[in-house]
Design an enzyme around this catalytic site. Sequence first.
Site, PDB file in Angstrom:
ATOM      1  N   ASP A 105      10.835  18.230 -18.991  1.00 12.85           N
ATOM      2  CA  ASP A 105      11.225  19.568 -18.562  1.00 12.85           C
ATOM      3  C   ASP A 105      12.144  20.193 -19.608  1.00 12.85           C
ATOM      4  O   ASP A 105      13.054  19.536 -20.120  1.00 12.85           O
ATOM      5  CB  ASP A 105      11.938  19.461 -17.210  1.00 12.85           C
ATOM      6  CG  ASP A 105      12.403  20.803 -16.693  1.00 12.85           C
ATOM      7  OD1 ASP A 105      11.544  21.657 -16.424  1.00 12.85           O
ATOM      8  OD2 ASP A 105      13.632  20.982 -16.552  1.00 12.85           O
ATOM      9  N   GLU A 131       7.604  20.482 -22.303  1.00 19.81           N
ATOM     10  CA  GLU A 131       7.616  21.900 -21.948  1.00 19.81           C
ATOM     11  C   GLU A 131       8.402  22.577 -23.073  1.00 19.81           C
ATOM     12  O   GLU A 131       9.633  22.467 -23.111  1.00 19.81           O
ATOM     13  CB  GLU A 131       8.290  22.115 -20.597  1.00 19.81           C
ATOM     14  CG  GLU A 131       8.302  23.564 -20.151  1.00 19.81           C
ATOM     15  CD  GLU A 131       9.072  23.762 -18.862  1.00 19.81           C
ATOM     16  OE1 GLU A 131       8.628  24.549 -18.015  1.00 19.81           O
ATOM     17  OE2 GLU A 131      10.141  23.134 -18.701  1.00 19.81           O
TER      18      GLU A 131
END
Length: 731
Positions: A350, A386
């Site tokens: 993330d 990401e």
Amino acid sequence: MTRQIADRLLPGKPFPLGAHWDGLGVNFAVFSAHASRIELCLFSDNGRKELVRLPLPECTDEIWHGYLPNAALGTLYGYRAHGPYDPGHGHRFNPHKLLLDPYARQLSGPVRWSDALFGYRLQSARADLTPDRRDSAPTMPKAVVVDESFHWGDDRPPAVPWPATVIYEAHLRGLSMLRDDLLPNLRGSFAALCDPPFIDHLVRLGVTTIELLPVHAILQDRFLLERGLRNYWGYNTLSYFAPEPAYLGTGQLQECKVAMRRLHAAGIEVILDVVYNHTCEGNELGPTVSWRGLDNASYYRLVPGDERHYINDTGCGNTLNLSHPRVLQMVLDSLRYWVQCYHVDGFRFDLGSTLGREGNGFDAGSGFFDALMQDPVLSRVKLISEPWDLGPGGYQLGNHPPGFAEWNDKFRDVSRRFWRGDPGHRGEMAARLAASADLFDRRHRRPWASINFITAHDGFTLADLVSYSTKHNEANGEDNRDGTDDNASANWSPDGSVEGPTDDPEILLRRSRVAQALMSTLLLAQGTPMLTAGDEWGRSQAGNNNAYCQDNELSWLDWKQAQAPGAQPMQQMVRRLLALRRKLHALTGDRFAHGREAPAPGIADIAWFDTDGRPPTPEEWADPDIRTLALRRAAAPPQPERPVLTSPGEPTPGDPRAVQVTLLLLNAGDSDATFQLPEPALPWSLLFDSSRPQASDGELAGAQVNDTQVVAAHSLVLLAAQAPAPPENAA
């Protein structure tokens, strides 16, 4: 825990970090560079009574440690850290706050919110500058000393090659909360993850890899609980080594390992979505539950010259300081632990740009990336980033180091806009179908580095993408202000007035056509496809594009809906397309194609055409009103990694006589389009038509493919042929 508790600790060892049982007792080790004293707190079996506080007797290289003789498995513990409470200089020590071990392997339960969780006095006029003296132990979970042994048998990683990988992004809890065929305590758990019907569903679809939203223990946000909501997605980490207690239906860690083993036995890989960019402690006004109380100045990036405040590149209040060697060690130890102890097959990071930040911003050669790439364990698993965060220069798509794959939001955005019929997106659509070579073809990276997706957990589902023109997030309690307004969606009613469910057959046909075209684009593009769980049967979130706090039927998967007749066409289409991906290596080539090579005479490895069968001119590429596109790809069979013995006269793998050619025809217009097939003429076979997702092989084979092919509005078609190879002595 033994009834006889020692009144002091032996020196023990500074490694390994955490609490480790050796059969005779437990060694405790925890990092703090700035504490003056750290106490080990032991608790009763139910965690309600603090039995004793024992100072850790030694500190070696900033690691505090001690050994507790006769301590048993199941011992509950926490820490209290002494030192200066001086927020202006980055220190927030408060021994009244029980602190969770950053290396805790299991938690005794969830946090119970109380004002005592905050290191400062909430009602003070001096904000976070006045320390709070209430004991937080009654509201805190305790770490559990665990036995990490497990009989793995012959378990081994499926080791799916990247070019063959198909990812299924899912929420562990949401997968099974509506499974009424499971015992209530098992719904939403690891035990349900490995239930045979679910595994069978993945195998039938052709999925190779499941990517789970965060399963690390999380802290539920107080403001959400006060609204009657919960942090469903889980991007609010409380512990990097312990699974979320709510996901253990049996309460036993072995449940996670059984799930991994059963998925592996079915050939399914498991990737974890992990959050090492920030923690659940938030900014200076957040609670003190672990890292902040142990050594705030080391664990977090603080504003230079104003150490009271946190650098907030993540948008979540704080940013972990991966430039500190002990913090970096914690992250790597956590990752390695999940690979070695739980046999997970990879990680999706993330806000991965945050992990690559050094003092001067993002750096593909950052300490984190360098450490990961040389690690003998972690460098061999699948790594996905990401590639953005909210800090300066945070958008880094295509700039991660070799070995990483990256979420490609440009593929998502242009696919949505092209199929919505927006002008001027044909050229970029062409680039995204070819694995975004403009972004990834550098440093010897491969096409699989582009993680292609149309939807993800964050945003509209596929069904909502074609059913709603605007977001509908009222259920989140933020007056529909949350979530992005830029969704590139449409409700496909003639005047745009019909949002959501409808019985109008014309609208339903348009919606299904566009959804089928979007899914087909994803599964027929070069790169690594990622599906969102439930998109294969039309799951809806009622137009909510930010369901992070909806731990209820709005987000959970309804498997009864998956069995409905109307849900079958999309599922059959996904199965068919994934079977074609496995069969047609020209779709999933392991090299970027640029049209400079010719696997067959007169046929380049990649080429683009207009409906007249000719390559577009620069003016035609720039024409914003053209909604059609043809992509031809050609590839010889991949060479085997090792020699293969064959019978005399039998073609060997990689024989140039079997050059494969595919032709993808896209029509995003409102009317049917007729494509002239490009030269040279080939014996084309019609393999797939998104406007007829349930058509059988026989029905498709019966369609005539001569020199033209009609493609219905809002649809795409796939043709394939064999082409002769160039002469062996050709240059």
